[in-house]
Write a protein that holds these residues in place. Structure first.
Motif, PDB file in Angstrom:
ATOM      1  N   MET A   1       0.866  -1.185   0.000  1.00 67.25           N
ATOM      2  CA  MET A   1       0.000   0.000   0.000  1.00 67.25           C
ATOM      3  C   MET A   1       0.896   1.226   0.000  1.00 67.25           C
ATOM      4  O   MET A   1       2.018   1.188  -0.454  1.00 67.25           O
ATOM      5  CB  MET A   1      -0.928  -0.051   1.222  1.00 67.25           C
ATOM      6  N   ILE A   2       0.444   2.305   0.571  1.00 61.41           N
ATOM      7  CA  ILE A   2       1.183   3.557   0.532  1.00 61.41           C
ATOM      8  C   ILE A   2       1.928   3.758   1.832  1.00 61.41           C
ATOM      9  O   ILE A   2       1.396   3.528   2.905  1.00 61.41           O
ATOM     10  CB  ILE A   2       0.212   4.728   0.295  1.00 61.41           C
ATOM     11  N   GLU A   3       3.168   4.151   1.728  1.00 62.44           N
ATOM     12  CA  GLU A   3       3.971   4.420   2.914  1.00 62.44           C
ATOM     13  C   GLU A   3       3.828   5.894   3.298  1.00 62.44           C
ATOM     14  O   GLU A   3       4.285   6.783   2.581  1.00 62.44           O
ATOM     15  CB  GLU A   3       5.447   4.100   2.641  1.00 62.44           C
ATOM     16  N   PRO A   4       3.138   6.197   4.409  1.00 66.85           N
ATOM     17  CA  PRO A   4       2.989   7.597   4.820  1.00 66.85           C
ATOM     18  C   PRO A   4       4.328   8.199   5.208  1.00 66.85           C
ATOM     19  O   PRO A   4       5.266   7.491   5.570  1.00 66.85           O
ATOM     20  CB  PRO A   4       2.059   7.503   6.046  1.00 66.85           C
ATOM     21  N   TYR A  34      -0.694  11.826   5.119  1.00 66.76           N
ATOM     22  CA  TYR A  34      -1.571  11.045   4.256  1.00 66.76           C
ATOM     23  C   TYR A  34      -1.744  11.628   2.859  1.00 66.76           C
ATOM     24  O   TYR A  34      -2.553  11.123   2.078  1.00 66.76           O
ATOM     25  CB  TYR A  34      -2.936  10.873   4.940  1.00 66.76           C
ATOM     26  N   LEU A  35      -0.959  12.645   2.516  1.00 62.02           N
ATOM     27  CA  LEU A  35      -1.012  13.179   1.150  1.00 62.02           C
ATOM     28  C   LEU A  35      -0.714  12.124   0.084  1.00 62.02           C
ATOM     29  O   LEU A  35      -1.315  12.144  -0.998  1.00 62.02           O
ATOM     30  CB  LEU A  35      -0.049  14.360   0.997  1.00 62.02           C
ATOM     31  N   PRO A  36       0.223  11.186   0.345  1.00 60.87           N
ATOM     32  CA  PRO A  36       0.457  10.138  -0.662  1.00 60.87           C
ATOM     33  C   PRO A  36      -0.798   9.335  -0.985  1.00 60.87           C
ATOM     34  O   PRO A  36      -0.934   8.805  -2.081  1.00 60.87           O
ATOM     35  CB  PRO A  36       1.530   9.251  -0.001  1.00 60.87           C
ATOM     36  N   LEU A  37      -1.725   9.249  -0.027  1.00 61.56           N
ATOM     37  CA  LEU A  37      -2.978   8.547  -0.272  1.00 61.56           C
ATOM     38  C   LEU A  37      -3.817   9.298  -1.312  1.00 61.56           C
ATOM     39  O   LEU A  37      -4.447   8.684  -2.181  1.00 61.56           O
ATOM     40  CB  LEU A  37      -3.761   8.407   1.039  1.00 61.56           C
ATOM     41  N   VAL A  38      -3.813  10.628  -1.239  1.00 64.83           N
ATOM     42  CA  VAL A  38      -4.532  11.445  -2.222  1.00 64.83           C
ATOM     43  C   VAL A  38      -3.910  11.242  -3.608  1.00 64.83           C
ATOM     44  O   VAL A  38      -4.615  11.095  -4.605  1.00 64.83           O
ATOM     45  CB  VAL A  38      -4.487  12.935  -1.845  1.00 64.83           C
ATOM     46  N   ARG A  88     -13.555   8.897   1.407  1.00 65.78           N
ATOM     47  CA  ARG A  88     -13.828  10.343   1.447  1.00 65.78           C
ATOM     48  C   ARG A  88     -13.135  11.063   0.296  1.00 65.78           C
ATOM     49  O   ARG A  88     -13.694  11.989  -0.309  1.00 65.78           O
ATOM     50  CB  ARG A  88     -13.346  10.908   2.785  1.00 65.78           C
ATOM     51  N   ILE A  89     -11.913  10.671  -0.004  1.00 60.43           N
ATOM     52  CA  ILE A  89     -11.155  11.295  -1.094  1.00 60.43           C
ATOM     53  C   ILE A  89     -11.844  11.022  -2.423  1.00 60.43           C
ATOM     54  O   ILE A  89     -12.065  11.933  -3.231  1.00 60.43           O
ATOM     55  CB  ILE A  89      -9.705  10.775  -1.113  1.00 60.43           C
TER      56      ILE A  89
END
Length: 262
Positions: A1-4, A34-38, A88-89
């Motif tokens: 997944m994404i590494e914060p 959590y910007l990498p999630l966006v 939510r994003i």
């Protein structure tokens, strides 16, 4: 997944500082973390959108969704924030796309025609119908049908997160997610809708099922799926569009039947 990104405070300390003390710096750290999630959600959703849709605008709306998620998330419940934030994003991005009316009416009408064709023919034959059968029903050539699929690809990227009916808040994807117990009438409707979705998936071709599985469950992008399946991105986009239109037709038919019985 994404590494914060590594936070200055521990994750729980940031949540406590923001939620208990309304520390703006803690909120900024959470947003940065959590910007990498966006970025991840944006890159998945931007594929297939028209060139006039700015990726920067999509990202900005995704950030607004992230901020909304941070404001509303209850860290004390021990739930996974990444999952909640992703919804939510995506929701914020989809809302912005709807408001922008980014798909021409003519393209929406073509998508509706194909969806209804799948719904009608697969109900008649009780099986997955071929491209040739759909082309004959629509009275277009196979080449024209392929062109229609390419045009409407932009309408199917977010389609499982659209309402089942325009006036409903319930989404197609929500049918795949377990929820807390609801009233018996709702559970009966939900059961038959899930059953309809399962039957719809069973009628997909093997390649269409693979694309749906890799895109919605393995969370690969369409370009990544193209590499896995050794097909062109445009071919993957067509398979995705056909799969979604089949599923939309199956779910819309079931939903209409349930509404008539209510």
């Amino acid at each position: 997944m994404i590494e914060p990104k590594a936070p200055h405070l521990s994750n729980i300390e940031m949540w406590q500082s923001w939620k208990e003390e309304r520390n703006i710096e803690a909120k900024k750290q959470l947003v940065e973390q959590y910007l990498p999630l966006v970025d991840y959600v944006t890159n998945r959703m931007v594929i297939g959108l028209p060139k006039n849709v700015s990726k920067d605008d999509i990202f900005s709306n995704g950030v607004m969704g992230l901020i909304d998620a941070i404001d509303k998330f209850d860290y004390k419940r021990g739930l996974q924030f990444e999952t909640y934030a992703s919804w939510r994003i995506r929701g914020a991005i989809i809302d912005s796309l709807r408001q922008g009316d980014w798909v021409p009416r003519s393209v929406r009408e073509k998508a509706k025609r194909i969806e209804e064709a799948y719904q009608h023919l697969e109900q008649r034959y009780l099986r997955s119908v071929s491209d040739a059968e759909i082309s004959d029903y629509l009275q277009v050539t196979p080449k024209e049908f392929t062109g229609m699929l390419q045009e409407i690809a932009v309408t199917t990227v977010c389609s499982l997160e659209d309402p089942i009916r325009e006036e409903d808040a319930e989404t197609r994807m929500s049918l795949l997610v377990d929820e807390k117990a609801k009233n018996p009438d709702h559970k009966v409707h939900e059961f038959f809708l899930k059953e309809s979705l399962v039957k719809g998936i069973e009628r997909l071709t093997e390649k269409e099922r693979t694309v749906v599985s890799l895109f919605y469950y393995e969370e690969l992008s369409l370009s990544e799926i193209a590499e896995v399946m050794s097909l062109s991105p445009s071919r993957i986009s067509q398979l995705h569009s056909k799969a979604i239109l089949r599923l939309r037709g199956a779910l819309a038919k079931q939903k209409d039947q349930l509404m008539q019985k209510s």
